[in-house]
Write a protein that holds these residues in place. Structure first.
Motif, PDB file in Angstrom:
ATOM      1  N   TYR A 197      28.454  57.156  31.185  1.00 26.35           N
ATOM      2  CA  TYR A 197      27.512  56.252  30.528  1.00 26.35           C
ATOM      3  C   TYR A 197      26.833  55.366  31.563  1.00 26.35           C
ATOM      4  CZ  TYR A 197      32.243  54.310  30.432  1.00 26.35           C
ATOM      5  OH  TYR A 197      33.536  53.976  30.752  1.00 26.35           O
ATOM      6  N   ILE A 198      25.622  54.933  31.228  1.00 29.03           N
ATOM      7  CA  ILE A 198      24.794  54.152  32.152  1.00 29.03           C
ATOM      8  C   ILE A 198      24.663  52.729  31.613  1.00 29.03           C
ATOM      9  CG2 ILE A 198      22.560  53.970  33.301  1.00 29.03           C
ATOM     10  CD1 ILE A 198      22.148  56.948  32.790  1.00 29.03           C
ATOM     11  N   TYR A 199      25.226  51.765  32.323  1.00 30.46           N
ATOM     12  CA  TYR A 199      25.113  50.371  31.913  1.00 30.46           C
ATOM     13  C   TYR A 199      23.702  49.850  32.173  1.00 30.46           C
ATOM     14  CZ  TYR A 199      30.193  49.947  31.360  1.00 30.46           C
ATOM     15  OH  TYR A 199      31.495  50.090  30.937  1.00 30.46           O
ATOM     16  N   GLN A 200      23.287  48.895  31.362  1.00 31.24           N
ATOM     17  CA  GLN A 200      21.992  48.248  31.585  1.00 31.24           C
ATOM     18  C   GLN A 200      21.964  47.640  32.977  1.00 31.24           C
ATOM     19  OE1 GLN A 200      21.011  44.879  31.876  1.00 31.24           O
ATOM     20  NE2 GLN A 200      22.973  43.833  31.557  1.00 31.24           N
ATOM     21  N   GLY A 201      20.800  47.737  33.622  1.00 31.48           N
ATOM     22  CA  GLY A 201      20.633  47.226  34.971  1.00 31.48           C
ATOM     23  C   GLY A 201      21.038  48.192  36.069  1.00 31.48           C
ATOM     24  N   THR A 202      21.520  49.370  35.705  1.00 27.73           N
ATOM     25  CA  THR A 202      21.975  50.342  36.701  1.00 27.73           C
ATOM     26  C   THR A 202      20.785  50.971  37.423  1.00 27.73           C
ATOM     27  OG1 THR A 202      23.959  50.874  35.414  1.00 27.73           O
ATOM     28  CG2 THR A 202      23.276  52.473  37.077  1.00 27.73           C
ATOM     29  N   ASN A 203      20.857  50.981  38.734  1.00 23.26           N
ATOM     30  CA  ASN A 203      19.852  51.650  39.561  1.00 23.26           C
ATOM     31  C   ASN A 203      20.280  53.102  39.760  1.00 23.26           C
ATOM     32  OD1 ASN A 203      18.380  49.210  39.991  1.00 23.26           O
ATOM     33  ND2 ASN A 203      19.877  48.629  41.546  1.00 23.26           N
ATOM     34  N   VAL A 204      19.393  54.021  39.430  1.00 26.91           N
ATOM     35  CA  VAL A 204      19.726  55.437  39.520  1.00 26.91           C
ATOM     36  C   VAL A 204      18.657  56.178  40.316  1.00 26.91           C
ATOM     37  CG1 VAL A 204      20.885  55.332  37.277  1.00 26.91           C
ATOM     38  CG2 VAL A 204      18.501  56.113  37.401  1.00 26.91           C
ATOM     39  N   GLU A 205      18.945  57.427  40.603  1.00 27.91           N
ATOM     40  CA  GLU A 205      17.974  58.365  41.146  1.00 27.91           C
ATOM     41  C   GLU A 205      17.856  59.543  40.189  1.00 27.91           C
ATOM     42  OE1 GLU A 205      18.320  57.743  45.977  1.00 27.91           O
ATOM     43  OE2 GLU A 205      19.378  59.417  45.028  1.00 27.91           O
ATOM     44  N   ILE A 206      16.629  59.903  39.863  1.00 29.47           N
ATOM     45  CA  ILE A 206      16.375  61.106  39.078  1.00 29.47           C
ATOM     46  C   ILE A 206      16.012  62.195  40.071  1.00 29.47           C
ATOM     47  CG2 ILE A 206      15.078  62.123  37.179  1.00 29.47           C
ATOM     48  CD1 ILE A 206      14.315  59.218  36.399  1.00 29.47           C
ATOM     49  N   TRP A 219      18.926  66.060  37.350  1.00 23.79           N
ATOM     50  CA  TRP A 219      20.065  65.208  37.048  1.00 23.79           C
ATOM     51  C   TRP A 219      19.757  63.756  37.382  1.00 23.79           C
ATOM     52  CZ3 TRP A 219      19.494  68.551  41.018  1.00 23.79           C
ATOM     53  CH2 TRP A 219      19.702  68.100  42.319  1.00 23.79           C
ATOM     54  N   ILE A 220      20.564  62.876  36.821  1.00 24.69           N
ATOM     55  CA  ILE A 220      20.477  61.447  37.113  1.00 24.69           C
ATOM     56  C   ILE A 220      21.775  61.038  37.778  1.00 24.69           C
ATOM     57  CG2 ILE A 220      20.293  59.118  36.138  1.00 24.69           C
ATOM     58  CD1 ILE A 220      18.671  60.241  33.864  1.00 24.69           C
ATOM     59  N   ARG A 221      21.675  60.454  38.978  1.00 21.46           N
ATOM     60  CA  ARG A 221      22.864  60.033  39.711  1.00 21.46           C
ATOM     61  C   ARG A 221      22.746  58.567  40.092  1.00 21.46           C
ATOM     62  NH1 ARG A 221      21.718  63.347  45.375  1.00 21.46           N
ATOM     63  NH2 ARG A 221      20.074  61.968  46.196  1.00 21.46           N
ATOM     64  N   ASP A 222      23.869  57.983  40.457  1.00 15.24           N
ATOM     65  CA  ASP A 222      23.869  56.587  40.865  1.00 15.24           C
ATOM     66  C   ASP A 222      23.127  56.438  42.198  1.00 15.24           C
ATOM     67  OD1 ASP A 222      25.457  53.916  40.067  1.00 15.24           O
ATOM     68  OD2 ASP A 222      25.387  54.065  42.252  1.00 15.24           O
ATOM     69  N   ALA A 223      22.324  55.387  42.315  1.00 18.75           N
ATOM     70  CA  ALA A 223      21.524  55.205  43.533  1.00 18.75           C
ATOM     71  C   ALA A 223      22.384  54.818  44.726  1.00 18.75           C
ATOM     72  CB  ALA A 223      20.456  54.147  43.288  1.00 18.75           C
ATOM     73  N   LYS A 224      23.522  54.178  44.476  1.00 20.63           N
ATOM     74  CA  LYS A 224      24.404  53.756  45.570  1.00 20.63           C
ATOM     75  C   LYS A 224      25.483  54.789  45.847  1.00 20.63           C
ATOM     76  CE  LYS A 224      23.721  48.799  44.721  1.00 20.63           C
ATOM     77  NZ  LYS A 224      24.390  47.510  44.353  1.00 20.63           N
ATOM     78  N   ASP A 225      26.203  55.186  44.826  1.00 20.19           N
ATOM     79  CA  ASP A 225      27.247  56.196  44.969  1.00 20.19           C
ATOM     80  C   ASP A 225      26.714  57.520  44.450  1.00 20.19           C
ATOM     81  OD1 ASP A 225      29.464  57.791  45.048  1.00 20.19           O
ATOM     82  OD2 ASP A 225      30.765  56.445  43.890  1.00 20.19           O
ATOM     83  N   LYS A 226      26.192  58.324  45.353  1.00 24.83           N
ATOM     84  CA  LYS A 226      25.501  59.556  44.950  1.00 24.83           C
ATOM     85  C   LYS A 226      26.450  60.642  44.470  1.00 24.83           C
ATOM     86  CE  LYS A 226      21.768  58.520  48.219  1.00 24.83           C
ATOM     87  NZ  LYS A 226      21.071  57.680  47.253  1.00 24.83           N
ATOM     88  N   THR A 227      27.771  60.389  44.529  1.00 31.69           N
ATOM     89  CA  THR A 227      28.713  61.355  43.970  1.00 31.69           C
ATOM     90  C   THR A 227      28.874  61.176  42.464  1.00 31.69           C
ATOM     91  OG1 THR A 227      30.691  59.955  44.267  1.00 31.69           O
ATOM     92  CG2 THR A 227      30.002  61.319  46.136  1.00 31.69           C
TER      93      THR A 227
END
Length: 237
Positions: A197-206, A219-227
């Motif tokens: 799940y994606i919390y509000q305010g989360t920075n991601v990469e598409i 896919w959508i991944r976390d911008a900081k932790d790309k794993t």
């Protein structure tokens, strides 16, 4: 213009019930395992876990359409319940869009995001942030009163989240918009799975990979932790 077409995923903004009885979590009662089985089956959380959309023919503005919704299955797996929902959008003469949604009903607490890294060659990515008011406004646009998307106190105290989270349709809609901006051919189908799940305010990469035999990963991944991958999907073009 009268003939202007809806973009990929724009159908999420339409065909949403606004008259149905709601459960304790603010979402539709008629889709719950209890309502479908006529049994007392309480649940702590419900989540949109996976689905697919077939874009058969374009939908156009200023046209009349019907959305036919059918409950396809109710399955119990190790104490959890999965509800499959099929939707077809028709102009009464033919089906223009087919969609399958699977919801999970569970009494388990949310788990921390886990590493589910995806790696593909020829990857292109863009930054995106799921801002709090974008999530709230998407609720308004889609008649979605599910409390996990706007009520932080409820999320923390009742369901065990750290904050409110982005909607499943919102994340898929964003992915489809990104794909449409990068591809020179239309998307014919998307098959997706929500992993975290994606919390509000989360920075991601598409991110999107190369097209191979008319298919490409997105896919959508976390911008900081790309794993950490939040949503993975396959596009058919």
């Amino acid at each position: 213009a009268v003939d202007r077409e809806l973009g990929p995923g724009d159908h999420f903004l339409y065909f949403n019930p606004n008259f149905s009885q709601l459960s304790h979590d603010g979402y539709f009662q008629y889709q719950t395992p209890g309502a479908l089985s006529a049994q007392d089956l309480p649940f702590l959380r419900r989540m949109w876990v996976q689905g697919s959309i077939d874009f058969l023919k374009p939908l156009r503005f200023n046209q009349s359409y019907h959305c036919i919704e059918t409950i396809k299955f109710l399955k119990k797996v190790r104490g959890d319940y999965f509800v499959g929902i099929r939707r077809e959008v028709t102009d009464q003469s033919e089906v223009l869009l087919k969609e399958m949604r699977t919801l999970l009903y569970t009494n388990s607490k949310p788990l921390p995001a886990k590493a589910t890294g995806i790696f593909a060659s020829h990857t292109q990515c863009t930054d995106f942030t799921f801002r709090d008011m974008d999530i709230v406004r998407y609720n308004s646009l889609t008649f979605n009163s599910h409390r996990i998307h706007w009520d932080k106190q409820y999320c923390i105290e009742k369901e065990g989240y750290q904050d409110f989270i982005a909607q499943g349709p919102f994340t898929i809609h964003v992915m489809l918009k990104y794909a449409a901006s990068r591809l020179s051919v239309p998307v014919r189908k998307i098959k997706y799975k929500n992993l975290n799940y994606i919390y509000q305010g989360t920075n991601v990469e598409i991110c999107m990979g190369a097209i191979v035999e008319n298919k490409c990963p997105i896919w959508i991944r976390d911008a900081k932790d790309k794993t950490v991958t939040y949503v993975e999907a396959t596009l058919t073009v």
